[in-house]
Design a protein around this motif. Structure first.
Motif, PDB file in Angstrom:
ATOM      1  N   SER A  82      87.197  54.856  33.855  1.00  0.00           N
ATOM      2  CA  SER A  82      85.858  54.366  34.184  1.00  0.00           C
ATOM      3  C   SER A  82      85.279  53.528  33.049  1.00  0.00           C
ATOM      4  O   SER A  82      85.560  53.776  31.871  1.00  0.00           O
ATOM      5  CB  SER A  82      84.915  55.533  34.462  1.00  0.00           C
ATOM      6  N   VAL A  84      82.359  52.512  30.575  1.00  0.00           N
ATOM      7  CA  VAL A  84      81.331  53.277  29.869  1.00  0.00           C
ATOM      8  C   VAL A  84      80.344  52.286  29.259  1.00  0.00           C
ATOM      9  O   VAL A  84      80.709  51.486  28.387  1.00  0.00           O
ATOM     10  CB  VAL A  84      81.951  54.166  28.772  1.00  0.00           C
ATOM     11  N   LEU A 182      78.236  59.222  34.075  1.00  0.00           N
ATOM     12  CA  LEU A 182      79.487  59.096  34.834  1.00  0.00           C
ATOM     13  C   LEU A 182      79.467  59.993  36.066  1.00  0.00           C
ATOM     14  O   LEU A 182      79.935  59.600  37.142  1.00  0.00           O
ATOM     15  CB  LEU A 182      80.676  59.444  33.939  1.00  0.00           C
ATOM     16  N   ARG A 185      77.676  58.482  39.002  1.00  0.00           N
ATOM     17  CA  ARG A 185      78.355  57.352  39.655  1.00  0.00           C
ATOM     18  C   ARG A 185      79.366  57.811  40.704  1.00  0.00           C
ATOM     19  O   ARG A 185      79.753  57.027  41.570  1.00  0.00           O
ATOM     20  CB  ARG A 185      79.044  56.484  38.600  1.00  0.00           C
ATOM     21  N   SER A 189      84.624  57.744  38.234  1.00  0.00           N
ATOM     22  CA  SER A 189      83.732  57.983  37.096  1.00  0.00           C
ATOM     23  C   SER A 189      83.412  59.464  36.968  1.00  0.00           C
ATOM     24  O   SER A 189      83.422  60.026  35.857  1.00  0.00           O
ATOM     25  CB  SER A 189      82.446  57.169  37.250  1.00  0.00           C
ATOM     26  N   ALA A 193      84.175  62.229  33.993  1.00  0.00           N
ATOM     27  CA  ALA A 193      83.174  63.167  33.461  1.00  0.00           C
ATOM     28  C   ALA A 193      83.714  64.591  33.473  1.00  0.00           C
ATOM     29  O   ALA A 193      83.537  65.344  32.504  1.00  0.00           O
ATOM     30  CB  ALA A 193      81.883  63.070  34.273  1.00  0.00           C
TER      31      ALA A 193
END
Length: 202
Positions: A82, A84, A182, A185, A189, A193
């Motif tokens: 993902s 960041v 995250l 989302r 993502s 996390a």
């Protein structure tokens, strides 16, 4: 694969867990003119040490014709990843990308018919285990099983493993904010996390 020390994973248990959870990989070899690659399931063979992978390709796929028994190949596995945003940091910094990935090198060998059948049995049983009406290789008709003739089974005896978990290590006080953003989302993502919580906060 380039891996800064703080992102490198060397725990055998964590490596095995990652390969088992993200077993749809990429088989890479040198072709006659350019590199060749095929996306396919690459499963760890239970109880094998050193680690050994198994998979199969279609006979119609030209890649297998360019890999000799005993040749080294590369298998690539991708976990969640993902973007960041640096807006989630307390101090100004550039954005980045979090990811989990493994590069596995090993020695390729073609399976015989019995080895291929055992590999297919394990593969089907693994992914049918949570089906409402699971199928099995044992339940297929001889006509259906003849399709096995159209594939080439192989093993890869692992000689080297490089695993990178880039999960915002070193961000310290920013970790909880990054994980929260995250998670909101969703999708990949949120999976990143979850990995951050598991490997950095547990």
């Amino acid at each position: 694969m380039y891996i800064p020390d703080k992102y490198r994973i060397e725990d055998p248990r964590v490596i095995r867990e990652f390969l088992e959870a993200h077993s749809f990989g990429l088989l890479v070899c040198n072709g006659p003119a350019t590199p060749m690659a095929t996306h396919l399931p690459l499963e760890l063979i239970p109880g094998k040490y050193p680690l050994e992978l198994c998979g199969h390709v279609a006979r119609a796929n030209p890649q297998w014709k360019h890999i000799r028994d005993g040749q080294e190949v590369l298998c690539i596995f991708q976990g969640p990843h993902s973007y960041v945003s640096s807006s989630w940091y307390r101090e100004e910094e550039v954005p980045t990308w979090n990811y989990m990935a493994a590069h596995v090198r090993g020695v390729y060998n073609v399976q015989d018919a019995d080895q291929l059948r055992a590999s297919l049995d394990r593969l089907v049983d693994k992914y049918e285990s949570d089906s409402v009406e699971p199928v099995s290789m044992e339940g297929f008709s001889p006509a259906t099983l003849r399709q096995i003739r159209g594939i080439i089974g192989f093993t890869v005896r692992v000689t080297a493993v490089d695993v990178a978990f880039k999960l915002s290590q070193g961000r310290g006080e920013d970790l909880n904010r990054i994980i929260g953003e995250l998670s909101q989302r969703g999708g990949l993502s949120a999976a990143v996390a979850d990995a951050m919580k598991k490997h950095l906060l547990s």
